[in-house]
Design a protein around this motif. Structure first.
Motif: not given
Length: 303
Positions: A254, A280, A268-270, A240, A236-237, A265-266, A277
């Motif tokens: 992703c 951010e 877990e990112f949030k 970003r 995830l890092h 992905f969305n 995403p």
């Protein structure tokens, strides 16, 4: 020190210097708790305050304390800063070769590592020797000729002060990558090199040369998270950074980091960053001057 750092940090965020492994951080605003992932390195704050929350421990790094990170660990960080009193700090990307050369010399002169429980992250008080080294380094970095000729030697002096400081034994033991710490370190390097692959616990334990239960326990002791949660955080890092630095779409980022499902992905990112995403990415671009990725780094980081 603050005046010298201000001159080296014209932009908010990470400012490059003439030395590849040295960046100057300026933050003009407070930052609430946010997930970060530091490369191995040293953070010396000369004005303002940061707090890192790592497992059940709080690490303070301010004018009185510096932070040393021996292995890349995800943690939560918050910053105290204002436009009138910005956070100003030196970030040293860890030069493993330089640190190893100094460690050999230090040990040869009767300072063997005594701490048998090395830690991934250490917060230590600033002493008079380190303060003097930081001041000389910043004075040189503000003069182009001095930075070019004297900068590398003064950087070496900074490393020496840290490696012989109050937590130097623990940091040197960690950098030596010996014993269980060394085995977990090998697994961490493997994760950072192959995060987009289909990694599983058994494969990572095998890479470390440990049993699955032993690997899981020691991994969590060093990183304060489970191996598979660590893999998720790395992905995830990195996603970003790909969106911010390379302008990748959410879907492209992703898939680039190993997710098969954009919806997962969305979610877990949030959950990690507290926003979508797209949101951010906009926040990062508006709030930080992110330099290019460090060419020598073998690790994913949040900056």
């Amino acid at each position: 020190m603050a005046a010298l750092l201000r001159a080296l940090a014209p932009e908010e965020g990470y400012n490059l210097t003439s030395l590849p492994g040295v960046r100057i951080l300026r933050s003009d605003r407070p930052l609430s708790r946010t997930p970060v992932l530091y490369d191995p390195g040293i953070v010396i704050v000369c004005q303002g305050r940061k707090r890192g929350y790592f497992g059940d421990q709080v690490y303070l790094y301010d004018e009185q304390h510096y932070l040393a990170v021996a292995v890349p660990v995800p943690f939560t960080m918050e910053t105290d800063a204002t436009p009138e009193h910005p956070l100003l700090a030196i970030y040293l990307h860890l030069d493993f070769q330089l640190a190893a050369e100094l460690t050999i010399q230090i040990d040869r002169h009767g300072r063997p590592a005594r701490d048998d429980t090395p830690r991934g992250m250490i917060s230590s008080p600033m002493d008079a020797g380190l303060r003097g080294s930081v001041l000389r380094f910043l004075e040189a970095m503000n003069r182009p000729l001095d930075a070019a000729v004297l900068g590398p030697a003064l950087l070496r002096e900074l490393y020496f002060r840290v490696l012989t400081g109050s937590q130097g034994d623990a940091l040197r033991a960690a950098l030596a990558m010996q014993g269980r710490f060394g085995k977990i370190g090998r697994a961490l390097r493997y994760i950072h090199a192959h995060y987009a692959r289909d990694l599983d616990l058994a494969a990572l334990a095998s890479e470390a040369g440990m049993s699955v239960p032993g690997f899981h326990g020691h991994f969590k002791a060093i990183t304060r998270t489970s191996p598979m949660q660590y893999v998720k955080s790395i992905r995830l890092h990195q996603a970003r950074l790909l969106m911010v630095r390379q302008g990748m779409t959410v879907e492209a980022a992703c898939h680039a980091v190993g997710y098969a499902s954009p919806s997962q992905f969305n979610r877990e990112f949030k959950r990690l960053f507290g926003g979508t995403p797209a949101a951010e990415t906009r926040r990062m671009r508006a709030s930080f001057a992110l330099p290019p990725a460090h060419a020598a780094s073998e690790y994913v980081s949040s900056h």
